[in-house]
Design an enzyme around this catalytic site. Structure first.
Site, mmCIF file in Angstrom:
data_model
loop_
_atom_site.group_PDB
_atom_site.id
_atom_site.type_symbol
_atom_site.label_atom_id
_atom_site.label_comp_id
_atom_site.label_asym_id
_atom_site.label_seq_id
_atom_site.Cartn_x
_atom_site.Cartn_y
_atom_site.Cartn_z
ATOM 1 N N GLU A 44 0.841 -1.199 0.000
ATOM 2 C CA GLU A 44 0.000 0.000 0.000
ATOM 3 C C GLU A 44 0.877 1.250 0.000
ATOM 4 O O GLU A 44 1.886 1.314 0.706
ATOM 5 C CB GLU A 44 -0.884 -0.016 1.249
ATOM 6 N N LYS A 130 -9.174 3.060 -2.611
ATOM 7 C CA LYS A 130 -9.626 2.603 -1.302
ATOM 8 C C LYS A 130 -10.942 3.283 -0.949
ATOM 9 O O LYS A 130 -11.055 4.506 -0.961
ATOM 10 C CB LYS A 130 -8.559 2.922 -0.254
ATOM 11 N N CYS A 164 -5.658 -2.928 2.564
ATOM 12 C CA CYS A 164 -5.568 -2.854 4.022
ATOM 13 C C CYS A 164 -6.905 -3.184 4.691
ATOM 14 O O CYS A 164 -7.469 -4.238 4.475
ATOM 15 C CB CYS A 164 -5.020 -1.487 4.431
#
Length: 320
Positions: A44, A130, A164
């Site tokens: 990430e 995200k 994540c």
């Protein structure tokens, strides 16, 4: 092809320096290719940097000039998509006949997005923003929408995945399972021991292969003015890694790799997914649609939509 070698790249990035971080992606992709990998997953925010420990001068009702300066620096280290950085990574994929998934900080206007980019020999194949920044990430990152719940078809299988703590969003996972993801990519900044069972759960639930990549960074890897704000020993590990590759029945195929840089590899066979679904298919025979259903909005959510044709310059459209 059903058999392919995959890789999880665990390394320290170069924060706030997109050109240097991109060069590192290109070099590490070449290393992964030399190991025989056809797919390589990076952590990430590998390009742009994960700003661990920074508060950007924010608290409720207050922002500081220093925090705004930190954010300006962060924006300058982010990248536009597409742009010269994506072209460099695409060229590397073409040279090595491979696919790369890398986490970047994407700059779009005045907003930053934590984004995963999908590359192949043919160029940039897609991206995922995200959807839910975690905790203080919400201060500096925008929210992705359903239009980038991306799964891409490749000769190596269907690539998709989350970033994540999106992995703790069960409805998001279900949306990806319905898209037929076979190789789940998981760029992350979560380096705790509890991350490993999370990856095993996703693999078992989705009946897919999971490749999770996290950075391994020492305090000394951060710029000095940044590192000086971090309370730790000068050479302490600030991000421990724990990258891992998992099979569709939850078995660990490689890793976890802890407190060191390196490239994990594993040979996978997509036919293993077929057998794994004998007793469980989350969006098939185990789904119970008579009881449960999910609606996913994949339309882009744009704040400003301009419609109609513009009048020629000097013509306000009025009639005599």
């Amino acid at each position: 092809m059903t058999k392919v070698k995959v890789a999880a790249v665990q390394a320290a990035t170069i924060p706030f320096d997109a050109a240097a971080a991109t060069a590192k992606v290109v070099a590490l992709a070449a290393e992964a290719a030399a190991l025989g990998a056809r797919i390589a997953v990076f952590p990430e925010a590998f390009i742009g940097g994960y700003p661990k420990g920074l508060d950007f001068g924010c608290c409720v009702g207050q922002r500081t000039p220093g925090g705004r300066a930190d954010f300006a620096r962060y924006v300058k280290g982010a990248i536009a998509v597409p742009g010269p950085e994506t072209e460099a990574i695409a060229a590397a994929c073409a040279r090595h006949d491979m696919h790369v998934v890398v986490g970047v900080m994407e700059r779009d206007g005045g907003t930053l997005y934590c984004t995963a980019l999908y590359f192949g020999p043919g160029g940039l194949l897609g991206k995922h923003r995200k959807t839910m920044p975690t905790g203080a990430e919400r201060l500096v990152w925008g929210f992705g929408d359903g239009s980038t719940l991306t799964v891409v078809d490749t000769p190596c299988g269907r690539l998709g995945g989350a970033i994540c703590w999106e992995h703790y969003m069960p409805l998001l996972r279900a949306a990806y399972y319905a898209k037929g993801v076979q190789i789940w990519t998981a760029p992350t900044a979560d380096d705790r021991p509890t991350w490993i069972p999370t990856m095993q759960h996703v693999a078992m639930e989705g009946r897919c292969f999971v490749i999770s990549a996290c950075q391994a960074m020492r305090r000394s890897d951060f710029p000095e003015d940044y590192a000086s704000r971090i309370e730790s020993e000068p050479d302490a590990w600030m991000m421990h890694g724990r990258s891992v590759i998992v099979g569709p029945l939850g078995e660990i195929l490689a890793g976890p790799l802890v407190d060191e840089e390196g490239i994990l590899t594993a040979d996978i066979d997509l036919d293993d997914i077929l057998g794994a679904k004998l007793d469980f298919d989350p969006v098939g025979h185990y789904a119970r649609p008579d009881l449960f259903s999910l609606t996913v909005n994949v339309a882009p959510q744009r704040p400003v939509v301009i419609t109609g044709a513009a009048a020629p310059d000097g013509d306000d459209g009025a009639q005599d």
